[in-house]
Every structure is written in C-alpha cells, then in structure tokens.
Design an enzyme around this catalytic site. Structure first.
Site, PDB file in Angstrom:
ATOM      1  N   THR A 174      23.049 -29.415  51.781  1.00 42.99           N
ATOM      2  CA  THR A 174      21.886 -29.979  51.067  1.00 42.99           C
ATOM      3  C   THR A 174      22.698 -31.134  50.376  1.00 42.99           C
ATOM      4  O   THR A 174      22.423 -32.534  51.107  1.00 42.99           O
ATOM      5  CB  THR A 174      20.505 -29.759  50.364  1.00 42.99           C
ATOM      6  OG1 THR A 174      20.341 -28.808  51.239  1.00 42.99           O
ATOM      7  CG2 THR A 174      19.881 -30.911  49.781  1.00 42.99           C
ATOM      8  N   HIS A 198      15.269 -30.264  52.992  1.00 46.64           N
ATOM      9  CA  HIS A 198      16.023 -29.990  54.314  1.00 46.64           C
ATOM     10  C   HIS A 198      15.261 -28.947  55.165  1.00 46.64           C
ATOM     11  O   HIS A 198      15.468 -27.687  54.301  1.00 46.64           O
ATOM     12  CB  HIS A 198      17.524 -29.621  53.522  1.00 46.64           C
ATOM     13  CG  HIS A 198      17.984 -29.108  54.262  1.00 46.64           C
ATOM     14  ND1 HIS A 198      19.764 -28.910  53.687  1.00 46.64           N
ATOM     15  CD2 HIS A 198      18.429 -29.104  55.717  1.00 46.64           C
ATOM     16  CE1 HIS A 198      20.616 -28.948  54.499  1.00 46.64           C
ATOM     17  NE2 HIS A 198      19.959 -29.158  55.891  1.00 46.64           N
ATOM     18  N   GLU A 215      23.134 -41.230  51.495  1.00 51.14           N
ATOM     19  CA  GLU A 215      23.028 -42.594  50.926  1.00 51.14           C
ATOM     20  C   GLU A 215      24.379 -43.423  51.301  1.00 51.14           C
ATOM     21  O   GLU A 215      24.712 -44.742  51.657  1.00 51.14           O
ATOM     22  CB  GLU A 215      24.559 -42.103  49.580  1.00 51.14           C
ATOM     23  CG  GLU A 215      22.528 -41.693  48.666  1.00 51.14           C
ATOM     24  CD  GLU A 215      23.392 -41.558  47.075  1.00 51.14           C
ATOM     25  OE1 GLU A 215      22.465 -42.200  46.580  1.00 51.14           O
ATOM     26  OE2 GLU A 215      24.049 -40.228  47.144  1.00 51.14           O
TER      27      GLU A 215
END
Length: 127
Positions: free
Chosen positions: A34, A68, A42
């Site tokens: 994750t 997730h 990002e």
C-alpha cells in the site's frame, strides 16, 4: 500558469520485489505494498504537473486517501492513472485509479499544494 481540471497522467509498472509489503515492512506477503501504491499515485501527479509549473514552483503532498482493493503479485503489471479533478487556489486534488488488466486494485485521491520552492524550504528550516 493556469492549472485546470482534466490534467491527466498515467504510468505502468511491473511489481518487483522492492515494491512488496514484505520488502517495505508494511506486511509480510510478496504483493504490491500500500505505501508503494501511494508513492506511485503521488509520482503520477507530479508527472502530470511538472510541465505546467513555472520556474521556482513545485507542489507538496498534503493529503492522501486510498482504498487498496486487491493484491497484485510479483510480476503483475499495474497501471496507475491520475486526473486533476479540483483546483481551489493553491490546492490541487487528483483522483487516481490503479488497475491490473481490467481489475481495479486501488483508488483514491491525492491532494497537493502549489508552493514557491525557496519560500517553502526557508519556512521549513526556520522552525
């Protein structure tokens, strides 16, 4: 420079050992971690923004929300796509989705703030 909703970017990765929960310490299974999913989202937002920033400008992450949803094993190909969905002054909100073939394995939002690099670093150093 004007940033507007609709700005997009995507990247395709193959899950390698360095990407796994086992390697990163966020779990003990060899699947896409994750924290790596967040990093990839990002990175994708930065990839979208980079050509649109003026000299001296950058963005910093301020908030991430992630779901997730499914595990991606070693060797899986995962595509991460981002889209700028909201601009409020310096605040930029991206939606992201991660897919392994047709399966959505993750989704969420990444918020970034547009900053002057030198002023940002100067304020951080002054604390």
């Amino acid at each position: 420079m004007t940033l507007a909703p609709g700005l997009r970017s995507s990247m395709l990765i193959m899950v390698e050992r360095e990407d796994t929960a086992q390697k990163l310490g966020s779990g003990d299974v060899p699947v896409l971690a994750t924290p790596r999913l967040v990093l990839l989202a990002e990175m994708c937002t930065m990839q979208a923004l980079r050509p649109h920033l003026e000299p001296g400008q950058t963005t910093v992450g301020t908030r991430v929300e992630v779901e997730h949803l499914a595990a991606s094993l070693l060797g899986a190909h995962v595509e991460i796509s981002t889209e700028l969905v909201q601009v409020e002054g310096r605040r930029l909100v991206f939606a992201f989705v991660a897919r392994e073939r047709d399966l959505v394995v993750g989704r969420g939002t990444v918020e970034r703030a547009l900053v002057d690099r030198e002023k940002f670093l100067s304020r951080a150093a002054a604390r």
